[in-house]
Design an enzyme around this catalytic site. Structure first.
Site, short mmCIF file in Angstrom:
data_model
loop_
_atom_site.label_atom_id
_atom_site.label_comp_id
_atom_site.label_asym_id
_atom_site.label_seq_id
_atom_site.Cartn_x
_atom_site.Cartn_y
_atom_site.Cartn_z
N GLU A 327 0.86 -1.19 0.00
CA GLU A 327 0.00 0.00 0.00
C GLU A 327 0.90 1.24 0.00
OE1 GLU A 327 -2.56 2.66 -0.15
OE2 GLU A 327 -3.48 0.68 0.01
N CYS A 402 -14.27 -1.96 -8.68
CA CYS A 402 -15.53 -1.26 -8.48
C CYS A 402 -15.96 -0.53 -9.74
CB CYS A 402 -15.42 -0.28 -7.31
SG CYS A 402 -14.14 0.97 -7.52
#
Length: 447
Positions: A327, A402
């Site tokens: 990340e 998404c």
């Protein structure tokens, strides 16, 4: 075709935004409020070179899938797109959207083998962001604008979140606190932001154009009285001229600035800016499907890119030899490491970096991930990230997305690098809206 003229048209499908699709004289017409299978009288609102926009004026042949909207703010509020159709029709429209994107953009005919329906179609959002109008009304933006539609009874939010917004609105009136005005960049309160966990406990965050609010103790009392489930109230400073909701500086007014929640049997600590899926029950089913697609036997190294606070990494670690989470946000990496300690999971590491840096580190440390999981933001993967992932030569890539459009674009890119899509499923994490979560398994060569 003329603006304001009426025509009779048959609606045959849906756009990615949830509009009905019709055709007149060879031109595509996007119909607000159109339902597939209906014949309607439509009024043209806007005419472009190759398309037009219209709205339904009269229904001549009604679809059994049409519903009377159950929200007084629909469709003025831009939060929902599908309150005029049945949930079964909505799911089918979303399945078709994913398959259309993969075919048209991704160049593949892979079917969506299933779409996971949500047990809840209302009250499922564990995160709420209420913008506040210059007049001091909390609600949601009208579609394609920043005009706030006052809404203190949104059906998608939890009762606690709606109650918190109402309490803050009452505080603004009582103490004549000015709300933020985007045009003049004056005023204080910009957004009311809430998080609610599985047990109904909540953290409330007030986003302000400044460093403080008047009568903060009175504000705390109002929120706690309206929402006894509140465990913390936080003030966030955002003085930038931006559409980004949260600033970087936080101050706790009362209670805790973090919330604990359970996901897939694991305990997670959430700060206000932490990324966390808004539909908890559906997120659990999505992650179970990701584990299924990964095909883990307990012998694999799994690399989880865009790992956030480590949700997917920790779920995968329970089924793999080891998991590596990557990340770029340092605070998220710290949260992920704390979540691993909290759950006693030791076969997981978290690195701060991007896909390219992760690839280089894997080479240095002689690590070969058999499975790579990606769950990028809506914009998808950069070309450099696709190249870096492919260069690591995993046997399988599990792509969670998404946005079907950017997913399909990246599936095509991976195809040119030897990775073929072999399975696809969808999960409805956002009922009554146009959004849909998709998961695709890509396999390298004959691996």
């Amino acid at each position: 075709m003329q603006k304001n003229q009426q025509y009779t048209a048959a609606v045959t499908g849906y756009t990615a935004e949830g509009l009905g699709v019709a055709r007149l004289d060879g031109r595509v017409v996007f119909v607000h409020g159109g339902v597939r299978g209906e014949t309607c009288v439509i009024r043209i609102l806007k005419v472009l070179k190759n398309a037009a926009f219209a709205r339904v004026e009269e229904i001549l042949e009604r679809s059994p899938s049409r519903l009377e909207p159950d929200c007084p703010h629909y469709p003025a509020c831009g939060g929902c797109d599908f309150r005029h159709i049945s949930y079964a029709e909505e799911l089918d429209a979303k399945r078709q959207r994913v398959e259309d994107a993969l075919r048209r953009i991704g160049g593949t005919e892979i079917p969506v083998e299933e779409i996971l329906s949500s047990p809840l179609v209302d009250g499922y959002r564990n995160k709420s962001q209420f913008p506040v109008s210059p007049e001091g009304h909390a609600g949601f933006f009208r579609s394609r604008s920043h005009d706030v539609v006052p809404t203190l009874d949104c059906r998608l939010q939890t009762p606690q979140a709606n109650a918190a917004a109402g309490a803050v609105e009452a505080y603004l009136r009582e103490f004549s606190v000015p709300a933020y005005d985007e045009k003049t960049r004056t005023g204080l309160l910009r957004h009311i932001y809430t998080r609610t966990n599985r047990e109904g406990r909540m953290v409330v965050c007030l986003v302000v154009n400044g460093q403080a609010l008047p009568e903060e103790d009175a504000l705390v009392r109002r929120i706690r009285a309206a929402c006894p489930e509140t465990v913390g109230i936080v003030l966030n400073q955002n003085t930038q001229d931006t559409n980004v909701v949260l600033g970087t500086d936080f101050r706790t007014l009362w209670g805790s600035d973090v919330l604990e929640d359970t996901l897939c049997g694991l305990q997670f600590q959430l700060s206000v800016p932490s990324f966390y899926q808004v539909n908890r029950m559906q997120a659990e089913r999505l992650y179970e499907k990701a584990v299924e697609f990964a095909g883990l036997t307990g012998r694999e190294t799994v690399l989880d890119l865009y790992c956030g606070i480590g949700t997917i990494s920790l779920v995968m670690a329970r089924h793999a030899k080891q998991a590596l989470g990557v990340e770029v946000v340092p605070e998220a990496v710290q949260d992920a490491e704390e979540n691993a300690r909290r759950n006693g999971i030791q076969n997981v590491q978290f690195w701060c970096g991007d896909a390219g840096e992760a690839a280089a580190r894997c080479v240095r440390e002689k690590l070969q991930p058999e499975v790579i999981v990606v769950d990028p933001p809506r914009k998808g993967l950069s070309e450099n990230a696709v190249d870096a992932i492919a260069a690591m030569r995993p046997g399988r890539i599990v792509y969670v997305s998404c946005d079907p459009g950017t997913l399909a674009r990246d599936v095509r890119r991976f195809g040119t690098l030897g990775f073929a899509p072999v399975r696809c499923a969808a999960a409805d994490l956002f009922p009554r809206t146009r959004h849909v979560e998709t998961i695709v398994l890509l396999q390298r060569g004959n691996s």
